[in-house]
Motif scaffolding. Structure first.
Motif, PDB file in Angstrom:
ATOM      1  N   ALA A  76     132.443  16.997 124.066  1.00  0.00           N
ATOM      2  CA  ALA A  76     133.374  16.690 125.156  1.00  0.00           C
ATOM      3  C   ALA A  76     134.606  15.949 124.651  1.00  0.00           C
ATOM      4  CB  ALA A  76     132.678  15.866 126.237  1.00  0.00           C
ATOM      5  N   THR A  77     134.493  15.290 123.507  1.00  0.00           N
ATOM      6  CA  THR A  77     135.616  14.541 122.951  1.00  0.00           C
ATOM      7  C   THR A  77     136.183  15.262 121.743  1.00  0.00           C
ATOM      8  OG1 THR A  77     134.670  12.435 123.679  1.00  0.00           O
ATOM      9  CG2 THR A  77     136.386  12.346 121.992  1.00  0.00           C
ATOM     10  N   VAL A  78     137.498  15.493 121.770  1.00  0.00           N
ATOM     11  CA  VAL A  78     138.198  16.130 120.651  1.00  0.00           C
ATOM     12  C   VAL A  78     139.246  15.148 120.149  1.00  0.00           C
ATOM     13  CG1 VAL A  78     139.624  18.051 119.905  1.00  0.00           C
ATOM     14  CG2 VAL A  78     137.824  18.429 121.601  1.00  0.00           C
ATOM     15  N   LEU A  79     139.245  14.899 118.863  1.00  0.00           N
ATOM     16  CA  LEU A  79     140.239  14.032 118.237  1.00  0.00           C
ATOM     17  C   LEU A  79     141.180  14.907 117.420  1.00  0.00           C
ATOM     18  CD1 LEU A  79     141.238  11.146 117.651  1.00  0.00           C
ATOM     19  CD2 LEU A  79     139.723  11.127 115.659  1.00  0.00           C
ATOM     20  N   HIS A  80     142.424  15.043 117.908  1.00  0.00           N
ATOM     21  CA  HIS A  80     143.443  15.816 117.206  1.00  0.00           C
ATOM     22  C   HIS A  80     144.166  14.883 116.234  1.00  0.00           C
ATOM     23  CE1 HIS A  80     143.113  19.244 120.016  1.00  0.00           C
ATOM     24  NE2 HIS A  80     142.914  18.312 120.936  1.00  0.00           N
ATOM     25  N   VAL A  81     144.112  15.200 114.958  1.00  0.00           N
ATOM     26  CA  VAL A  81     144.784  14.402 113.937  1.00  0.00           C
ATOM     27  C   VAL A  81     145.921  15.241 113.355  1.00  0.00           C
ATOM     28  CG1 VAL A  81     144.541  13.090 111.811  1.00  0.00           C
ATOM     29  CG2 VAL A  81     142.619  13.229 113.404  1.00  0.00           C
ATOM     30  N   CYS A  82     147.141  14.754 113.499  1.00  0.00           N
ATOM     31  CA  CYS A  82     148.299  15.504 113.038  1.00  0.00           C
ATOM     32  C   CYS A  82     148.319  15.568 111.512  1.00  0.00           C
ATOM     33  CB  CYS A  82     149.590  14.871 113.557  1.00  0.00           C
ATOM     34  SG  CYS A  82     151.087  15.707 112.970  1.00  0.00           S
ATOM     35  N   CYS A  87     142.352  11.854 107.764  1.00  0.00           N
ATOM     36  CA  CYS A  87     141.353  12.817 108.233  1.00  0.00           C
ATOM     37  C   CYS A  87     140.028  12.637 107.496  1.00  0.00           C
ATOM     38  CB  CYS A  87     141.856  14.240 108.042  1.00  0.00           C
ATOM     39  SG  CYS A  87     143.076  14.764 109.248  1.00  0.00           S
ATOM     40  N   ALA A  88     140.116  12.517 106.196  1.00  0.00           N
ATOM     41  CA  ALA A  88     138.895  12.364 105.408  1.00  0.00           C
ATOM     42  C   ALA A  88     138.151  11.090 105.805  1.00  0.00           C
ATOM     43  CB  ALA A  88     139.241  12.343 103.923  1.00  0.00           C
ATOM     44  N   GLY A  89     138.890  10.003 106.022  1.00  0.00           N
ATOM     45  CA  GLY A  89     138.249   8.754 106.414  1.00  0.00           C
ATOM     46  C   GLY A  89     137.608   8.831 107.783  1.00  0.00           C
ATOM     47  N   ILE A  90     138.259   9.491 108.724  1.00  0.00           N
ATOM     48  CA  ILE A  90     137.706   9.639 110.079  1.00  0.00           C
ATOM     49  C   ILE A  90     136.433  10.471 110.042  1.00  0.00           C
ATOM     50  CG2 ILE A  90     138.112  10.690 112.332  1.00  0.00           C
ATOM     51  CD1 ILE A  90     141.076   9.941 111.991  1.00  0.00           C
ATOM     52  N   GLU A  91     136.473  11.584 109.319  1.00  0.00           N
ATOM     53  CA  GLU A  91     135.295  12.461 109.256  1.00  0.00           C
ATOM     54  C   GLU A  91     134.130  11.748 108.583  1.00  0.00           C
ATOM     55  OE1 GLU A  91     137.653  16.748 109.114  1.00  0.00           O
ATOM     56  OE2 GLU A  91     137.145  15.700 107.250  1.00  0.00           O
ATOM     57  N   GLU A  92     134.411  10.947 107.571  1.00  0.00           N
ATOM     58  CA  GLU A  92     133.340  10.199 106.907  1.00  0.00           C
ATOM     59  C   GLU A  92     132.766   9.140 107.840  1.00  0.00           C
ATOM     60  OE1 GLU A  92     132.612   7.447 102.910  1.00  0.00           O
ATOM     61  OE2 GLU A  92     134.574   8.347 103.305  1.00  0.00           O
ATOM     62  N   ARG A  93     133.631   8.460 108.601  1.00  0.00           N
ATOM     63  CA  ARG A  93     133.163   7.402 109.498  1.00  0.00           C
ATOM     64  C   ARG A  93     132.350   7.970 110.663  1.00  0.00           C
ATOM     65  NH1 ARG A  93     135.231   2.372 110.804  1.00  0.00           N
ATOM     66  NH2 ARG A  93     135.833   2.350 108.605  1.00  0.00           N
ATOM     67  N   VAL A 102     145.988   7.598 122.546  1.00  0.00           N
ATOM     68  CA  VAL A 102     146.839   7.886 121.391  1.00  0.00           C
ATOM     69  C   VAL A 102     146.686   6.755 120.382  1.00  0.00           C
ATOM     70  CG1 VAL A 102     149.229   8.029 120.594  1.00  0.00           C
ATOM     71  CG2 VAL A 102     148.518   9.292 122.629  1.00  0.00           C
ATOM     72  N   SER A 103     146.558   7.128 119.124  1.00  0.00           N
ATOM     73  CA  SER A 103     146.546   6.148 118.045  1.00  0.00           C
ATOM     74  C   SER A 103     147.663   6.512 117.075  1.00  0.00           C
ATOM     75  CB  SER A 103     145.193   6.156 117.323  1.00  0.00           C
ATOM     76  OG  SER A 103     145.202   5.278 116.221  1.00  0.00           O
ATOM     77  N   ALA A 104     148.707   5.672 117.054  1.00  0.00           N
ATOM     78  CA  ALA A 104     149.851   5.960 116.185  1.00  0.00           C
ATOM     79  C   ALA A 104     150.681   4.686 116.023  1.00  0.00           C
ATOM     80  CB  ALA A 104     150.711   7.075 116.784  1.00  0.00           C
ATOM     81  N   GLU A 136     139.977   3.099 111.708  1.00  0.00           N
ATOM     82  CA  GLU A 136     139.287   2.317 112.730  1.00  0.00           C
ATOM     83  C   GLU A 136     139.865   2.574 114.119  1.00  0.00           C
ATOM     84  OE1 GLU A 136     140.489   1.168 109.901  1.00  0.00           O
ATOM     85  OE2 GLU A 136     138.596   0.791 108.814  1.00  0.00           O
ATOM     86  N   GLU A 137     141.198   2.601 114.234  1.00  0.00           N
ATOM     87  CA  GLU A 137     141.811   2.791 115.546  1.00  0.00           C
ATOM     88  C   GLU A 137     141.610   4.206 116.067  1.00  0.00           C
ATOM     89  OE1 GLU A 137     145.828   1.664 114.974  1.00  0.00           O
ATOM     90  OE2 GLU A 137     145.428  -0.493 115.048  1.00  0.00           O
ATOM     91  N   ALA A 138     141.657   5.195 115.195  1.00  0.00           N
ATOM     92  CA  ALA A 138     141.442   6.571 115.622  1.00  0.00           C
ATOM     93  C   ALA A 138     140.008   6.775 116.089  1.00  0.00           C
ATOM     94  CB  ALA A 138     141.775   7.535 114.483  1.00  0.00           C
ATOM     95  N   VAL A 139     139.049   6.190 115.379  1.00  0.00           N
ATOM     96  CA  VAL A 139     137.648   6.290 115.787  1.00  0.00           C
ATOM     97  C   VAL A 139     137.435   5.594 117.125  1.00  0.00           C
ATOM     98  CG1 VAL A 139     135.295   5.557 115.221  1.00  0.00           C
ATOM     99  CG2 VAL A 139     136.756   6.587 113.453  1.00  0.00           C
ATOM    100  N   LEU A 140     138.073   4.442 117.332  1.00  0.00           N
ATOM    101  CA  LEU A 140     137.972   3.745 118.615  1.00  0.00           C
ATOM    102  C   LEU A 140     138.565   4.595 119.743  1.00  0.00           C
ATOM    103  CD1 LEU A 140     137.377   1.237 120.334  1.00  0.00           C
ATOM    104  CD2 LEU A 140     139.631   0.357 119.680  1.00  0.00           C
ATOM    105  N   ALA A 141     139.707   5.228 119.493  1.00  0.00           N
ATOM    106  CA  ALA A 141     140.331   6.079 120.509  1.00  0.00           C
ATOM    107  C   ALA A 141     139.415   7.217 120.913  1.00  0.00           C
ATOM    108  CB  ALA A 141     141.662   6.626 119.999  1.00  0.00           C
TER     109      ALA A 141
END
Length: 607
Positions: free
Chosen positions: A105-111, A125-131, A168-170, A175-180
């Motif tokens: 249900a949750t999609v995180l779009h990373v530019c 991207c690599a850090g988010i996927e690992e976390r 939005v995380s920018a 950490e902030e992207a994972v929280l978003a």
């Protein structure tokens, strides 16, 4: 029309999402309980065709509620709209933001586009996927430009539900992207639009003078700062007078084509066929472009007023605002502005008591760069795949729904306000003889103060980069985005006008200015541009469909080759580029080779 539906059934959530948009079904053919409705009755003919344009909003409704579009949900929507499921499947799979396969249900779009790639998006991207890891309930998707280039790298989280939630995380950290993604409601609030305008509050601004000064949610604040003065002036002048002012001002389209706005309006207004339509193209998807987002988020009532003036001048009573699906805050603010304007008599059956009826409907895009092309945008609104149409006929004759249509982007429309308040001669005196008025520039990359800048036409590239604080080690500047061209660091005296950039062998485009220093690997940057055009080609015409793939393949070979001669692949690139430029249906294919060609010829990218 012979319609064949499958046996899949919608879930309660899917049915509720469609019914919330279309209302309850009226017959068993449309999915009502057979005990409550007549099985024999179904819409047909013109009544069925008139509902086809609700297909894209219906797909959004399902995707927003559930997160993806199942066979049962698609069948139910098609039954409600009398649309062949095969055609609807073709539409649903055309857009990157929709999925017809199960996903979280949750999609995180990373530019991962140009500005964000240069700011560390691959590592992000690599850090988010690992976390997050597998089984996190979050789908991480590498995305083209999110229109947040001044705060690169950027991420956008969308959580399906009722209501859909976004965050939005920018500039994004892991950490902030994972929280978003994991808790959108708890993510830090997005900074105000004024933060993207380094000149905010300065004297002399025309298009940005209210950004950071007025409350974008307050109609009273907008009117206290000159709002709706231009519309009242328009009613004094009459439709022909408005078109004459716009023509005399020399205003040219700000989306890249630079077509004279007054001529376009006059051509539409003079068409005997009715109704006429107005379309605002707010689907800015060119990598590096975010000026329209800042205008919509910082001064939304200005766009509502400008669209009303354009509709009045061209004889349109309905305006469509086609908004990027990746702009949730702009959507909220524009919906609020339109509702407030309607409640206060500034939209509706009798605008300002002048006997003129005009209203605006927002239609959301869903992640398709090609829909920035005007005829592809019309197809998208009408419920078809967003593929460009062959011209002629031109939109001023047969555009949206086959009727005369005027299409302008956000910046072009907002320019109409100062034209009417200050008069055409005063406006035309700004800039140069052939490029009049102010221009917005989206500056990002290797600068200290990225953001949207307003300068009169005629300022040089060096003037703009000095304002933005260009960093040491500047290697190249990309003008016009992925469809534009590179210039060298010693070419900063280029005047920022339509004719000046043309004479310099490049393009102004929509106002993208991306600076790159020596730390950015140019071959990888060019490869990302090629990947972008391969992904975004609609596939309708062979030169673009095949050419963008061959261009990417050649650049891959050059990047991955170590020490071998690239002359053969460069010759192939030139041949493919010429074919795309000469034979593609629309501007996407015609410009897909521009940036690569300029990097080879001006920068010596592979020497």
């Amino acid at each position: 029309m012979d319609l064949h539906f499958g046996d899949s059934k919608p879930t309660d959530d899917e049915r509720a999402a469609v019914d919330a948009l279309l209302g309850p079904p009226e017959s068993s053919w449309e999915g009502a309980d057979r005990s409550d409705a007549d099985l024999r009755w179904a819409r047909g003919g013109r009544e069925a065709r008139d509902r086809r344009d609700l297909l894209l909003p219906g797909l959004h409704a399902i995707n927003d509620r559930v997160g993806w579009i199942s066979d049962g949900a698609l069948d139910y929507l098609c039954r409600r709209l009398t649309v062949p499921p095969a055609e609807a499947y073709g539409v649903a799979t055309f857009y990157a933001m929709f999925s017809v396969k199960p996903r979280p249900a949750t999609v995180l779009h990373v530019c991962t586009d140009l500005a964000c790639a240069a700011a560390g998006a691959p590592e992000l991207c690599a850090g988010i996927e690992e976390r997050l890891g597998p089984g996190s309930g979050v789908s991480v998707e590498r995305s083209p430009c999110l229109g947040l280039c001044e705060r690169a790298p950027a991420a956008l989280a969308i959580r399906a539900g009722d209501p859909v939630r976004t965050a939005v995380s920018a500039p994004a950290t892991v950490e902030e992207a994972v929280l978003a993604a994991s808790a959108p409601d708890s993510a830090p609030e997005e900074p105000p639009a004024a933060l993207a305008v380094p000149q905010a509050g300065q004297d002399g601004l025309m298009l940005l003078h209210r950004v950071g000064v007025v409350d974008p949610a307050s109609l009273d604040d907008y009117r206290a700062h000159g709002g709706y003065t231009a519309l009242r002036r328009a009613f004094e002048l009459g439709p022909a007078g408005v078109i004459r002012e716009v023509t005399d001002s020399g205003l040219a389209g700000r989306g890249g084509a630079a077509f004279p706005t007054g001529r376009k309006w006059q051509a539409t207004a003079s068409q005997p066929d009715h109704p006429h339509y107005l379309v605002c193209n707010a689907d800015e998807s060119e990598p590096g472009t975010f000026k329209d987002r800042v205008l919509m988020e910082g001064d939304p009532y200005a766009l509502v007023e400008a669209m009303t003036i354009a509709g009045y001048a061209t004889g349109a009573h309905k305006g469509y605002l086609y908004l990027r699906g990746e702009y949730p805050r702009a959507l909220y603010l524009l919906e609020h502005a339109i509702a407030q304007a309607r409640a206060r008599g500034l939209l509706g059956d009798d605008v300002l008591g002048q006997g003129y009826a005009f209203d605006i409907e927002i239609r959301r895009g869903a992640g398709a760069y090609i829909c920035g092309e005007e005829t592809a945008l019309f197809n998208s609104i009408e419920g078809y795949r967003g593929e460009p149409r062959s011209k002629p006929p031109f939109p001023v004759e047969k555009g949206l729904f086959g009727k005369p249509t005027v299409e302008n982007n956000v910046e072009t429309l907002v320019n109409v306000l100062p034209i009417l308040t200050m008069g055409a001669p005063a406006y035309a005196a700004i800039g140069t003889g052939r490029s009049t008025g102010p221009k917005l520039f989206c500056v990002s990359g290797s600068v200290e103060r990225p953001g949207v800048y307003e300068l009169p036409f005629g300022a040089t590239l060096g003037d703009l980069l000095t304002l933005a604080g260009v960093r040491d080690g500047l290697r190249a500047v990309l003008l016009g985005g992925a469809a534009g061209g590179f210039v060298r660091a010693d070419e900063l005296d280029i005047p920022l006008t339509f004719e000046g950039t043309r004479e310099a062998g490049t393009t102004l485009g929509s106002g993208v200015v991306m600076a790159f220093d020596d730390s950015v690997p140019l071959p990888r940057l060019l490869l990302r541009i090629a990947e972008f055009f391969r992904d975004e080609s609609c596939g309708q015409c062979v030169p673009c469909r095949v050419g963008t793939v061959r261009q990417e393949e050649a650049l891959h070979r050059i990047v991955e080759r170590t020490g071998a001669d690239a002359a053969g692949d460069i010759a192939l690139l030139r041949e493919v580029g010429r074919a795309m430029r000469d034979a593609s249906i629309c501007g996407l294919g015609q410009t897909a080779w521009n940036a690569v060609e300029s990097a080879i010829d001006r920068l010596g990218a592979y020497e």
